[in-house]
Scaffold this motif. Sequence first.
Motif, PDB file in Angstrom:
ATOM      1  N   ASN A  94       0.826  -1.217   0.000  1.00  0.00           N
ATOM      2  CA  ASN A  94       0.000   0.000   0.000  1.00  0.00           C
ATOM      3  C   ASN A  94       0.858   1.264   0.000  1.00  0.00           C
ATOM      4  N   HIS A  95       1.625   1.412  -1.059  1.00  0.00           N
ATOM      5  CA  HIS A  95       2.573   2.513  -1.199  1.00  0.00           C
ATOM      6  C   HIS A  95       1.894   3.858  -0.944  1.00  0.00           C
ATOM      7  N   SER A 122      -1.846   4.018  -0.652  1.00  0.00           N
ATOM      8  CA  SER A 122      -2.663   3.943  -1.869  1.00  0.00           C
ATOM      9  C   SER A 122      -3.113   2.517  -2.153  1.00  0.00           C
ATOM     10  N   HIS A 123      -3.699   2.345  -3.350  1.00  0.00           N
ATOM     11  CA  HIS A 123      -4.152   1.021  -3.802  1.00  0.00           C
ATOM     12  C   HIS A 123      -3.035   0.217  -4.461  1.00  0.00           C
ATOM     13  N   SER A 183       0.711  -1.719  -4.412  1.00  0.00           N
ATOM     14  CA  SER A 183       1.769  -2.355  -3.628  1.00  0.00           C
ATOM     15  C   SER A 183       2.899  -2.786  -4.550  1.00  0.00           C
ATOM     16  N   LYS A 241      -7.266  -3.615  -6.113  1.00  0.00           N
ATOM     17  CA  LYS A 241      -5.889  -3.293  -5.741  1.00  0.00           C
ATOM     18  C   LYS A 241      -4.990  -3.499  -6.953  1.00  0.00           C
ATOM     19  N   TYR A 275       3.804   3.290 -11.637  1.00  0.00           N
ATOM     20  CA  TYR A 275       2.713   3.712 -10.765  1.00  0.00           C
ATOM     21  C   TYR A 275       1.375   3.433 -11.448  1.00  0.00           C
ATOM     22  N   GLU A 316      -1.844   5.445 -10.888  1.00  0.00           N
ATOM     23  CA  GLU A 316      -2.189   6.664 -10.172  1.00  0.00           C
ATOM     24  C   GLU A 316      -3.408   6.468  -9.277  1.00  0.00           C
ATOM     25  N   TRP A 317      -3.412   7.195  -8.155  1.00  0.00           N
ATOM     26  CA  TRP A 317      -4.550   7.147  -7.240  1.00  0.00           C
ATOM     27  C   TRP A 317      -5.094   8.539  -6.926  1.00  0.00           C
ATOM     28  N   GLU A 318      -4.316   9.578  -7.200  1.00  0.00           N
ATOM     29  CA  GLU A 318      -4.785  10.929  -6.934  1.00  0.00           C
ATOM     30  C   GLU A 318      -5.720  11.394  -8.062  1.00  0.00           C
ATOM     31  N   PRO A 321      -6.610   8.571 -12.395  1.00  0.00           N
ATOM     32  CA  PRO A 321      -6.401   7.137 -12.171  1.00  0.00           C
ATOM     33  C   PRO A 321      -7.298   6.301 -13.074  1.00  0.00           C
TER      34      PRO A 321
END
Length: 298
Positions: free
Chosen positions: A12-13, A16-17, A19, A66, A266, A268-270, A275
Amino acid sequence: MPNDWEAKTIPNHLGSHLSYLPGNIGFVNNDFAQITTRRHCVRSDNEALTDSNTRETPCQAGEKTKYSSGRLESKPIVDAGKPFRAEIRAKINWNGLVGMRTALWMRNSETLQNCSNNPATNDPYGELDILEWYSTAQAYAWSSSHASCFFSRKRNTWRTRVFAHRLEHRPGGMATSLAYDWHVWAIEFDGQKVRYYLDGKLIPVSHYTADDNTTVDVIDRTRFDESGGYPSTMPDEDFAKLNVNRQMLDQVFRAKGPWYFILNEYVEWEPNLSPPSPTDPFPVQTTWIDYVRLYQKN
């Protein structure tokens, strides 16, 4: 894998979703290192991300979406107190989705922890982004040099003083995606300035940020260069523009070393980085690394 490199485990870097798992680093025909990014569908946050819950199709009701990828880090092997050049030959096998990013970069030994927790701090954090490739801007190479951090009262978070470099890939005068082909990304530090290159072509400065109130765009949009893109008025960095004194720069490049390489992807999650949608299919993405070469002057 060479002894001076490690495949990292980071669950969960940054909360976030995504790893990072060692199993997402492999080799193609014992030749290219391969970073693999894939989707997982799990019932809880505690469920391990494994081959059995990998899914290209959207996750079902009651499942959480995830992602896993690979992150290669070298040992501290670059003495940034001396001039150096590094080259990375890589190929991004893009899965066709927004929200994908490939990063080939370097860091010194300083962390952002103090800057995050203490608004009065001014840590000698150093980061050299040889490449950040965003799938929302496939034809653009982004590189950046981060030298020290400051607490942004406008954003209520840490920021770095940074030179952002940008180059549009325009072979034959046409914007062309950087995915699917081999490219050589390079960085040079002569003891004073950092320069970035794509296949031997200089990636000029796009803008620089010195503090909360100073972000300066140096792209000249009144004319075109020989490839049909907008030229920069600052092809080389000028660290005096960042309001970083010489002592601080010496700490960033010399005292907080040696530096190390990081190669990763990556998902993205932001929200501002678009994303990928969890309701869309998610084909596996890979990035191939042919070599990392370091040239260091004694």
